[in-house]
Design an enzyme around this catalytic site. Structure first.
Site, PDB file in Angstrom:
ATOM      1  N   ALA A   1      -0.777   1.268   4.014  1.00 36.73           N
ATOM      2  CA  ALA A   1      -1.109   0.190   4.612  1.00 36.73           C
ATOM      3  C   ALA A   1      -2.389  -0.090   3.704  1.00 36.73           C
ATOM      4  O   ALA A   1      -2.591  -0.002   3.213  1.00 36.73           O
ATOM      5  CB  ALA A   1      -2.095   0.934   5.413  1.00 36.73           C
TER       6      ALA A   1
ATOM      7  N   GLY B   1       1.269   4.944   4.318  1.00 37.92           N
ATOM      8  CA  GLY B   1       2.051   4.201   5.190  1.00 37.92           C
ATOM      9  C   GLY B   1       3.533   4.145   4.558  1.00 37.92           C
ATOM     10  O   GLY B   1       4.401   4.043   5.556  1.00 37.92           O
TER      11      GLY B   1
ATOM     12  N   GLU C   1       5.570   7.500   5.440  1.00 39.22           N
ATOM     13  CA  GLU C   1       5.488   7.583   6.425  1.00 39.22           C
ATOM     14  C   GLU C   1       6.273   6.521   6.874  1.00 39.22           C
ATOM     15  O   GLU C   1       6.973   6.484   7.980  1.00 39.22           O
ATOM     16  CB  GLU C   1       4.642   6.886   7.578  1.00 39.22           C
TER      17      GLU C   1
ATOM     18  N   GLU D   1      -4.295   9.334   1.697  1.00 41.03           N
ATOM     19  CA  GLU D   1      -5.604   8.926   2.398  1.00 41.03           C
ATOM     20  C   GLU D   1      -6.537   9.955   2.181  1.00 41.03           C
ATOM     21  O   GLU D   1      -7.731   9.656   2.730  1.00 41.03           O
ATOM     22  CB  GLU D   1      -5.049   9.083   3.763  1.00 41.03           C
TER      23      GLU D   1
HETATM   24  N1  DAK Z   1      -3.725  -1.632   0.093  1.00 43.89           N
HETATM   25  C1  DAK Z   1      -3.549  -3.209  -0.672  1.00 43.89           C
HETATM   26  N2  DAK Z   1      -3.727  -3.184  -1.872  1.00 43.89           N
HETATM   27  C2  DAK Z   1      -3.007  -2.368  -2.844  1.00 43.89           C
HETATM   28  C3  DAK Z   1      -2.762  -0.818  -2.394  1.00 43.89           C
HETATM   29  C4  DAK Z   1      -2.978  -0.434  -0.676  1.00 43.89           C
HETATM   30  N3  DAK Z   1      -2.065   0.083  -0.701  1.00 43.89           N
HETATM   31  N4  DAK Z   1      -2.237  -0.346  -3.092  1.00 43.89           N
HETATM   32  C5  DAK Z   1      -2.492  -1.369  -4.356  1.00 43.89           C
HETATM   33  N5  DAK Z   1      -3.285  -1.965  -4.229  1.00 43.89           N
HETATM   34  C6  DAK Z   1      -3.100  -3.191  -4.997  1.00 43.89           C
HETATM   35  C7  DAK Z   1      -4.540  -3.046  -6.233  1.00 43.89           C
HETATM   36  O1  DAK Z   1      -5.734  -3.055  -4.995  1.00 43.89           O
HETATM   37  C8  DAK Z   1      -4.052  -3.918  -6.622  1.00 43.89           C
HETATM   38  O2  DAK Z   1      -4.892  -5.387  -6.667  1.00 43.89           O
HETATM   39  P1  DAK Z   1      -5.033  -6.299  -7.238  1.00 43.89           P
HETATM   40  O3  DAK Z   1      -6.507  -5.767  -7.724  1.00 43.89           O
HETATM   41  O4  DAK Z   1      -4.708  -6.913  -8.828  1.00 43.89           O
HETATM   42  O5  DAK Z   1      -5.488  -7.474  -6.839  1.00 43.89           O
HETATM   43  C9  DAK Z   1      -2.488  -4.277  -7.020  1.00 43.89           C
HETATM   44  O6  DAK Z   1      -1.904  -3.787  -5.550  1.00 43.89           O
HETATM   45  C10 DAK Z   1      -2.103  -2.953  -8.087  1.00 43.89           C
HETATM   46  O7  DAK Z   1      -2.635  -1.953  -8.103  1.00 43.89           O
HETATM   47  P2  DAK Z   1      -3.458  -1.366  -8.720  1.00 43.89           P
HETATM   48  O8  DAK Z   1      -3.728  -2.332 -10.158  1.00 43.89           O
HETATM   49  O9  DAK Z   1      -4.277   0.298  -8.501  1.00 43.89           O
HETATM   50  O10 DAK Z   1      -1.902  -0.453  -9.798  1.00 43.89           O
HETATM   51  P3  DAK Z   1      -1.437   0.765 -10.782  1.00 43.89           P
HETATM   52  O11 DAK Z   1      -0.763   1.422 -10.827  1.00 43.89           O
HETATM   53  O12 DAK Z   1      -3.579   0.975 -11.420  1.00 43.89           O
HETATM   54  O13 DAK Z   1      -1.940   2.115  -9.564  1.00 43.89           O
HETATM   55  C11 DAK Z   1      -1.438   3.151  -7.779  1.00 43.89           C
HETATM   56  C12 DAK Z   1      -1.230   1.990  -8.478  1.00 43.89           C
HETATM   57  C13 DAK Z   1      -0.136   2.739  -6.350  1.00 43.89           C
HETATM   58  C14 DAK Z   1      -1.365   4.142  -7.610  1.00 43.89           C
HETATM   59  C15 DAK Z   1      -2.585   2.441  -7.084  1.00 43.89           C
HETATM   60  O14 DAK Z   1      -2.336   1.301  -6.924  1.00 43.89           O
HETATM   61  C16 DAK Z   1      -2.579   3.055  -5.500  1.00 43.89           C
HETATM   62  O15 DAK Z   1      -3.572   4.343  -5.924  1.00 43.89           O
HETATM   63  N6  DAK Z   1      -3.048   2.232  -4.296  1.00 43.89           N
HETATM   64  C17 DAK Z   1      -3.305   3.262  -3.098  1.00 43.89           C
HETATM   65  C18 DAK Z   1      -2.821   3.909  -2.192  1.00 43.89           C
HETATM   66  C19 DAK Z   1      -2.623   4.902  -1.292  1.00 43.89           C
HETATM   67  O16 DAK Z   1      -4.070   5.640  -0.960  1.00 43.89           O
HETATM   68  N7  DAK Z   1      -2.072   4.438  -0.529  1.00 43.89           N
HETATM   69  C20 DAK Z   1      -2.725   5.271   1.332  1.00 43.89           C
HETATM   70  C21 DAK Z   1      -3.204   3.421   1.566  1.00 43.89           C
HETATM   71  S1  DAK Z   1      -4.309   4.413   3.205  1.00 43.89           S
HETATM   72  C22 DAK Z   1      -5.313   3.946  10.366  1.00 43.89           C
HETATM   73  C23 DAK Z   1      -3.832   3.393  10.450  1.00 43.89           C
HETATM   74  C24 DAK Z   1      -3.215   3.747   8.981  1.00 43.89           C
HETATM   75  C25 DAK Z   1      -3.554   4.099   8.117  1.00 43.89           C
HETATM   76  C26 DAK Z   1      -4.346   5.718   8.237  1.00 43.89           C
HETATM   77  C27 DAK Z   1      -5.225   5.657   9.294  1.00 43.89           C
HETATM   78  N8  DAK Z   1      -6.027   4.587  11.407  1.00 43.89           N
HETATM   79  C28 DAK Z   1      -6.514   3.128  11.271  1.00 43.89           C
HETATM   80  C29 DAK Z   1      -7.187   5.404  11.917  1.00 43.89           C
HETATM   81  C30 DAK Z   1      -2.726   4.833   7.040  1.00 43.89           C
HETATM   82  C31 DAK Z   1      -3.667   4.763   6.052  1.00 43.89           C
HETATM   83  C32 DAK Z   1      -3.261   4.258   4.342  1.00 43.89           C
HETATM   84  O17 DAK Z   1      -1.599   3.855   3.806  1.00 43.89           O
END
Ligand code: DAK
Length: 257
Positions: free
Chosen positions: A63, A108, A111, A131
């Site tokens: 997400a 997400g 998921e 998360e």
């Molecule tokens: N959201 C937004 N932008 C994202 C992103 C994400 N999930 N993942 C990556 N990006 C963006 C980065 O910010 C970066 O943007 P710029 O800085 O270039 O503008 C670009 O994509 C490239 O990412 P990185 O520079 O970080 O690239 P790396 O190769 O260094 O790292 C990575 C890749 C996938 C390991 C890293 O980007 C990362 O850790 N991303 C986050 C992954 C993550 O944590 N995913 C889970 C997201 S939370 C709920 C509703 C929904 C949910 C939960 C609760 N409620 C409302 C209760 C669901 C939650 C999730 O899915």
């Protein structure tokens, strides 16, 4: 909508197209997916749906964290409900859905893959529910679907540590159906989709419903569901044609009903 590409056909493809944000899911993309799935549901000519991510880095990296960062409780609840509705709609589609996972499938993104029927993964794919590292928990169904798919022990470890795993592990754990070279991902996914499209769409629909019962019903109720569904197929054209074709040693010509 630019952030979502929909290619319509007997084998249709949804491509999440926000490569700069690693295809992260925001509200607009989720609403557009909802709209596309409504059309797919009512289009009998669509036999299989493929879901993938644009670019070579990510399927969906989760997400959209930037969009969630400022959400308060009401928006957060609306967002998680929207996500749940989308995942549920994929599961309830009457056709097979294949996730072609080309890179990161995190949060997400995992998921979303879990809501699909089958997962083909590139050797480069990386999966995880990170998360916990953001101070939240999976919000689009991961706490329920992941343990159903790979067992409680592994799901607990993955959700509590937030650690990623590769496609090979996903395959060994029963999450991923097949791991392929990156340049073979779409050709192999299409090959599988074509195989599915060659079956009776009606029988596939019933198979999907019965398999879903295995995840949502107690075993006794699921077994009754199977009996009733199996019995019902004996009133259908494709059952008559399939058995007749076998006995006449020829290919079946499905009517999908
Ligand atoms: N959201 C937004 N932008 C994202 C992103 C994400 N999930 N993942 C990556 N990006 C963006 C980065 O910010 C970066 O943007 P710029 O800085 O270039 O503008 C670009 O994509 C490239 O990412 P990185 O520079 O970080 O690239 P790396 O190769 O260094 O790292 C990575 C890749 C996938 C390991 C890293 O980007 C990362 O850790 N991303 C986050 C992954 C993550 O944590 N995913 C889970 C997201 S939370 C709920 C509703 C929904 C949910 C939960 C609760 N409620 C409302 C209760 C669901 C939650 C999730 O899915």
């Amino acid at each position: 909508m630019e952030d979502l590409i929909f290619e319509s056909g007997a084998i249709s493809t949804i491509t999440i197209n926000r490569p700069k944000a690693l295809n992260a899911l925001n509200r607009a993309v989720l609403e557009e997916i909802t709209r596309v799935l409504r059309d797919v549901r009512h289009d009998a000519s669509v036999r299989v749906l493929i879901v993938t991510g644009a670019g070579d880095r990510a399927f969906v990296a989760g997400a959209d964290i930037a969009a969630m960062a400022d959400m308060e409780i009401v928006e957060g609840l609306e967002f998680t409900r929207l996500g749940h509705r989308v995942m549920h709609t994929f599961e309830e589609l009457p056709i097979p859905v294949i996730a072609a996972v080309n890179g990161f499938a995190l949060g997400g993104g995992l998921e979303l893959a879990l809501a699909c029927d089958l997962i083909i993964a590139s050797e480069k794919a990386r999966f995880g529910q990170p998360e916990i590292n953001l101070g939240i928990i999976p919000g689009f169904g991961g706490t329920q679907r992941l343990p159903h798919r790979i067992g409680h022990a592994r799901a607990r470890e993955l959700i509590m540590t937030g650690e990623m795993f590769d496609a090979k592990s996903g395959c060994e754990w029963g999450l991923v159906n097949k791991v392929v070279a990156p340049d073979q991902l779409i050709p192999e996914t299409r090959k599988l989709a074509e195989k599915l499209a060659s079956k009776s769409g009606f029988a596939l629909r019933q198979a999907k419903a019965a398999l879903r019962a295995a995840a949502t019903m107690e075993e006794d109720a699921g077994l009754r569901f199977e009996q009733n569904t199996f019995g019902g197929l004996f009133a259908c054209a494709d059952k008559r044609e399939g058995m007749k074709a076998f006995l006449e040693k020829r290919e079946a010509k499905w009517q999908h009903k």
